[in-house]
Design a protein around this motif. Structure first.
Motif, mmCIF file in Angstrom:
data_model
loop_
_atom_site.group_PDB
_atom_site.id
_atom_site.type_symbol
_atom_site.label_atom_id
_atom_site.label_comp_id
_atom_site.label_asym_id
_atom_site.label_seq_id
_atom_site.Cartn_x
_atom_site.Cartn_y
_atom_site.Cartn_z
ATOM 1 N N ASP A 133 0.796 -1.222 0.000
ATOM 2 C CA ASP A 133 0.000 0.000 0.000
ATOM 3 C C ASP A 133 0.831 1.276 0.000
ATOM 4 O OD1 ASP A 133 -2.239 -1.489 -0.112
ATOM 5 O OD2 ASP A 133 -2.968 -1.049 1.896
ATOM 6 N N TYR B 127 2.997 4.276 -1.685
ATOM 7 C CA TYR B 127 2.764 4.952 -2.966
ATOM 8 C C TYR B 127 3.683 4.432 -4.060
ATOM 9 C CZ TYR B 127 -0.608 8.203 -1.192
ATOM 10 O OH TYR B 127 -1.738 8.729 -0.675
ATOM 11 N N GLN C 80 -2.643 -17.921 3.844
ATOM 12 C CA GLN C 80 -4.002 -18.447 3.793
ATOM 13 C C GLN C 80 -4.040 -19.966 3.905
ATOM 14 O OE1 GLN C 80 -6.096 -16.088 4.540
ATOM 15 N NE2 GLN C 80 -7.451 -16.256 2.797
ATOM 16 N N TRP D 92 -1.053 -7.176 11.411
ATOM 17 C CA TRP D 92 -1.597 -8.380 10.789
ATOM 18 C C TRP D 92 -2.914 -8.773 11.445
ATOM 19 C CZ3 TRP D 92 1.440 -13.623 11.689
ATOM 20 C CH2 TRP D 92 1.414 -13.969 13.032
ATOM 21 N N LYS E 199 -1.519 4.231 -0.692
ATOM 22 C CA LYS E 199 -2.211 4.385 -1.973
ATOM 23 C C LYS E 199 -3.630 3.835 -1.961
ATOM 24 C CE LYS E 199 -0.966 0.031 -4.022
ATOM 25 N NZ LYS E 199 -0.465 -0.698 -5.142
ATOM 26 N N SER E 200 -3.976 3.060 -0.950
ATOM 27 C CA SER E 200 -5.249 2.356 -0.989
ATOM 28 C C SER E 200 -6.441 3.221 -0.635
ATOM 29 C CB SER E 200 -5.203 1.166 -0.043
ATOM 30 O OG SER E 200 -4.940 1.631 1.256
ATOM 31 N N HIS F 20 -13.288 -0.155 3.842
ATOM 32 C CA HIS F 20 -11.837 -0.316 3.934
ATOM 33 C C HIS F 20 -11.324 -0.975 2.668
ATOM 34 C CE1 HIS F 20 -7.900 -0.979 5.443
ATOM 35 N NE2 HIS F 20 -8.209 -0.328 6.538
ATOM 36 N N THR G 94 -8.399 -1.970 1.698
ATOM 37 C CA THR G 94 -7.259 -2.883 1.672
ATOM 38 C C THR G 94 -7.605 -4.264 2.221
ATOM 39 O OG1 THR G 94 -6.552 -2.088 3.818
ATOM 40 C CG2 THR G 94 -5.558 -1.053 1.900
ATOM 41 N N GLN G 95 -8.886 -4.503 2.473
ATOM 42 C CA GLN G 95 -9.257 -5.760 3.108
ATOM 43 C C GLN G 95 -8.805 -6.993 2.330
ATOM 44 O OE1 GLN G 95 -13.374 -5.270 3.885
ATOM 45 N NE2 GLN G 95 -13.098 -5.420 6.080
ATOM 46 N N LYS G 96 -8.711 -6.853 1.046
ATOM 47 C CA LYS G 96 -8.354 -8.007 0.235
ATOM 48 C C LYS G 96 -7.004 -8.609 0.622
ATOM 49 C CE LYS G 96 -6.339 -5.255 -3.493
ATOM 50 N NZ LYS G 96 -6.489 -3.935 -2.863
ATOM 51 N N HIS G 97 -6.166 -7.810 1.250
ATOM 52 C CA HIS G 97 -4.841 -8.302 1.599
ATOM 53 C C HIS G 97 -4.831 -9.158 2.850
ATOM 54 C CE1 HIS G 97 -3.204 -5.815 -1.451
ATOM 55 N NE2 HIS G 97 -3.492 -4.700 -0.834
ATOM 56 N N TYR G 98 -5.847 -9.092 3.671
ATOM 57 C CA TYR G 98 -5.747 -9.699 4.990
ATOM 58 C C TYR G 98 -6.181 -11.146 4.983
ATOM 59 C CZ TYR G 98 -5.942 -4.736 5.554
ATOM 60 O OH TYR G 98 -5.730 -3.418 5.391
ATOM 61 N N ALA G 99 -5.581 -11.865 5.878
ATOM 62 C CA ALA G 99 -5.847 -13.298 5.953
ATOM 63 C C ALA G 99 -7.213 -13.561 6.564
ATOM 64 C CB ALA G 99 -4.763 -13.971 6.781
ATOM 65 N N GLY G 100 -8.195 -13.692 5.721
ATOM 66 C CA GLY G 100 -9.531 -14.067 6.163
ATOM 67 C C GLY G 100 -10.103 -13.115 7.196
ATOM 68 N N THR G 101 -10.816 -13.652 8.129
ATOM 69 C CA THR G 101 -11.440 -12.817 9.160
ATOM 70 C C THR G 101 -10.695 -12.965 10.475
ATOM 71 O OG1 THR G 101 -12.884 -14.647 9.667
ATOM 72 C CG2 THR G 101 -13.733 -13.003 8.143
ATOM 73 N N ASN G 102 -9.446 -13.375 10.397
ATOM 74 C CA ASN G 102 -8.708 -13.605 11.639
ATOM 75 C C ASN G 102 -8.498 -12.309 12.396
ATOM 76 O OD1 ASN G 102 -5.960 -12.397 11.155
ATOM 77 N ND2 ASN G 102 -6.303 -13.564 9.301
ATOM 78 N N HIS G 103 -8.195 -12.465 13.669
ATOM 79 C CA HIS G 103 -8.031 -11.291 14.516
ATOM 80 C C HIS G 103 -6.568 -10.937 14.719
ATOM 81 C CE1 HIS G 103 -12.189 -11.551 15.059
ATOM 82 N NE2 HIS G 103 -12.172 -12.572 15.877
ATOM 83 N N GLY H 291 -3.664 -12.463 12.870
ATOM 84 C CA GLY H 291 -2.907 -13.327 11.992
ATOM 85 C C GLY H 291 -3.448 -14.747 11.972
#
Lengths: 528, 229
Positions: A217, A219, A247, A404, B182-183, B208, B210-219, B221
């Motif tokens: 993310d 720039y 994943q 994370w 940038k997101s 939000h 940038t959600q596509k980057h995160y590992a599922g719905t974990n809290h 990691g």
């Protein structure tokens, strides 16, 4: 031909849950379960790899709170008592299940497992750090550490001394127990904010980790994406987590740990058997808890659980390991076409996932490391330190603030459930700084020095990221709230005693006994 | 555990079931197995303290020194949750409440948030991006801020608006640097209304990106429910 690298990082952390003021304390079980299910199985797999002369690289992050607890004699003693009770329960289970052969077979397996665990614990003289040191010395295991009490640094960055001391006291604790300074640093919860790299550089750290979006993310994201580290501009390197390999292990539904053949974590005899029978092995004889003995496989949703089949589960773990290797190979092949330097896939996981939540996790990891070491494989496992020695040209960019956690930001650690803690944490940090500054100017007695050092310990313990995490996840919320308020109360008490010059030595001794972490702490570091 | 006895000729002979013998064996193992030696001593003393005393100290300190906000010291703090949300906390000191109450009742006590693109900070006037009335001596709020493409410096003030429409600052917050990345969605004027001092918090829900980057719905990691942490 080697086209790239895989770096697996296990982050081992538990909050400081030592309670000498009680004979038994439930939360100490967190440590005992992790030793039995995660840390000893990890050590045993490293022992087997060493014995078989398998060439591998693995990185293990050991948090200073975990290091302190593993080295603590009281907890070592209590762990042995805990293990004896597990052996006893397994023996009772062998008798109870005499007319259920499949289950009895598992009960016998648990008995053998616990006895073997005890042997390994004894072999390393009750201090598992010696095992990790041994494997580090063999050159295959890279050891790194994290912040002193695993504070979520972006939300405590108001006080520069907080960030600095969380990092530096963490490193000192690691060094005094492991014998050397780490090159890498695990940011608690991968919580990064721009500027943090300066504190890391001051502490001698060469690299740290962010989540993928920490780099993607920016720039000017690097062309190589997350498959090469970035230079933060001051020589400290940031490695970003690879989303795809994460994943495969993390995802609760599509990840490997959800396979129906694997052991079901939530089917534990602590919850399933008659109260009278299980009473000696649960909390206060009344509150049902996990005992570590589980007889069912995941099987599926809304169906009767099948009896766990360890052989089948082990076979599945090996298949999943092969699948992981295949996917990494494909990924490396694709990446190596477009990248100038060999790509590195960074795959960090919580160490406690392997064995505790995912019983077959250690077997999977062992298979992955064995398969990756084969000569016909197109990639090798590597530590981040070794990668940096090989690759000296790096894209320069500053990562963006990230974690994370859920949503990839700070929201899991500051929200309507836990935001109340921050004014107190900030205020205590300011008071600690002021105490250190004021007492730098005057002559300080031994008793005052002890009280000042203890105040610093209380502050550090209150700053752990675990407490706001638990408050948000609504699990053991009462314990989290009590722990953080107790540590803040202890800080307030010491602050007042120091300011009024009325330190009660007996009370101070009691606090030193209860919170005996960081024995070499020097409060004056808060004045620098 | 129950024991059975047979008396005869002054000899008491215990009869144990297999289960009872196992229990005894287990009890002996549990209570007498060799374990590493330990003592409850501090770093600085060999004095042993009783568990009871430790509990008493812990309870006394927790009862009398539980954290509470200072009634005299004022504070105003901004923390970044993410590039679109800030957490703001203020404590104006309970001892000052009688002085501030009239202003609070008349909506004259105001929290102002300022934003300044860092690249331009030497050239542009610092303008407030939002205002909201302060109705309590101490409070914590999450506020939504306008998206910004540049690295932005945020700060907050609490002060009193006078009848002449001037602003007398009582307290200033820390300065907070936020780099959005940038997101973020493109900056939009609809979020910035400095002329009307619009209150722009809590109603805005920005997805939000940038959600596509995160590992599922974990809290943390994790992809798996974590019940102990």
């Amino acid at each position: 031909m080697n086209k790239g690298y895989l770096s697996i990082i296990l982050h081992a952390h538990l909050p400081y849950v030592r309670h000498p003021e009680y004979d038994h304390f439930f939360e100490e079980n967190w440590l005992f379960e992790a030793i039995t299910e995660c840390y000893i199985p990890l050590i045993e797999l490293l022992d087997r790899l060493a014995k078989d002369q398998v060439i591998y690289r693995l990185t293990l992050s050991l948090s200073p709170t975990l290091i302190s607890m593993l080295a603590d004699e009281l907890l070592q003693s209590r762990y042995q008592q805990h293990l004896n009770k597990q052996i006893e329960l397994a023996e009772k289970e062998i008798i109870r299940t005499h007319d259920q052969p499949k289950i009895q077979k598992l009960a016998r397996l648990y008995r053998r497992f616990f006895i073997h665990t005890k042997k390994t614990y004894t072999k390393y003289q009750f201090n598992l750090l010696s095992a990790f040191k041994k494997h580090h010395a063999l050159g295959q295991l890279e050891l790194i550490t994290t912040a002193a009490t695993h504070a979520f640094l972006p939300l405590l960055s108001l006080n520069h001394s907080t960030v600095k001391n969380q990092i530096e006291i963490g490193i000192k604790t690691f060094k005094s127990n492991l014998g050397f300074s780490p090159s890498g640093f695990w940011l608690p919860e991968c919580g990064y904010f721009p500027g943090l790299e300066l504190s890391l550089a001051n502490a001698g750290i060469k690299y740290f980790f962010t989540d993928s979006h920490g780099i993607l993310d920016t720039y000017k994201p690097p062309k190589s994406g997350v498959y090469a580290p970035v230079d933060c501009g001051n020589g400290v390197m940031a490695f970003a987590r690879d989303f795809d390999t994460s994943q495969l292990v993390w995802d609760a539904e599509t990840g490997y740990p959800g396979n129906h053949n694997y052991r079901e974590y939530y089917s534990d005899i602590g919850f399933n058997l008659d109260q009278d029978y299980i009473a000696p092995y649960i909390l206060d004889g009344t509150k049902r808890i996990n005992t570590g003995i589980k007889y069912h496989s995941i099987t599926g949703t809304n169906v009767d659980k099948e009896i766990y089949n360890p052989k089948q589960a082990l076979k599945t773990a090996k298949q999943d390991a092969q699948d992981f290797i295949n996917k990494c190979q494909q990924h490396i092949n694709q990446l190596s076409i477009s990248m100038d330097s060999p790509p590195i896939i960074v795959a960090p996981y919580d160490a406690e996932l392997f064995g505790h939540w995912w019983c077959e996790g250690p077997a999977w990891l062992e298979s992955v490391l064995r398969l990756a070491s084969k000569k016909d494989n197109n990639f090798k496992t590597i530590s981040c330190s070794d990668y940096l020695k090989q690759q000296t040209e790096h894209h320069v960019t500053l990562p963006v603030a990230s974690s994370w956690g859920d949503e990839g930001d700070s929201s899991y650690w500051i929200n309507d459930k836990n935001s109340w803690i921050y004014p107190f944490l900030h205020s205590a940090a300011e008071e600690m700084e002021q105490l250190a500054i004021d007492f730098k100017k005057v002559s300080v007695s031994d008793l005052q020095t002890r009280a000042l050092n203890q105040a610093a310990r209380s502050l550090l313990l209150a700053q752990a990221s675990d407490w706001p995490f638990i408050m948000k996840s609504s699990t053991t919320t009462d314990y989290a709230k009590k722990t953080i308020t107790d540590h803040l109360a202890r800080f307030n008490y010491l602050h007042e005693c120091i300011r009024k010059n009325s330190i009660d030595e007996h009370y101070l001794l009691a606090l030193e006994t209860m919170d005996n972490i960081f024995p070499d702490i020097n409060y004056s570091c808060y004045a620098e | 555990m129950s024991l059975s006895y047979i008396s005869g000729n002054n000899i008491i002979q215990p009869l144990f079931s297999a289960q009872e013998m196992l229990d005894i064996s287990n009890q002996i193992s549990r209570n007498f197995s060799p374990v590493a030696p330990t003592s409850l001593t501090s770093n600085n003393s060999e004095v042993e303290l009783s568990k009871h005393f430790l509990q008493e100290v812990s309870q006394n300190i927790s009862s009398y020194y539980a954290p509470k906000l200072s009634p005299t010291t004022k504070s105003l703090t901004l923390l970044a949750i993410n590039p679109q949300h800030l957490s703001v906390h203020w404590n104006l000191g309970a001892n000052n409440s009688h002085l501030l109450l009239p202003a609070m009742l008349n909506d004259e006590l105001i929290l102002r948030i300022y934003a300044q693109a860092e690249i331009k900070k030497d050239h542009v006037k610092l303008n407030p991006i939002m205002e909201l009335p302060v109705h309590s001596i101490q409070q914590q709020k999450e506020i939504t801020i306008p998206p910004s493409k540049d690295q932005t410096l945020y700060s907050a003030y609490i002060g009193q608006r006078t009848s002449e429409n001037t602003f007398n600052s009582l307290i200033q917050s820390n300065k907070l640097h936020i780099s959005s990345g940038k997101s973020l969605p493109s900056p939009s004027n609809e979020y910035i209304d400095t002329t009307n001092h619009a209150i722009l918090f809590e109603q805005m829900k920005i997805p939000h990106p940038t959600q596509k980057h995160y590992a599922g719905t974990n809290h943390s990691g994790l992809g798996i429910k974590r019940d102990k942490k």
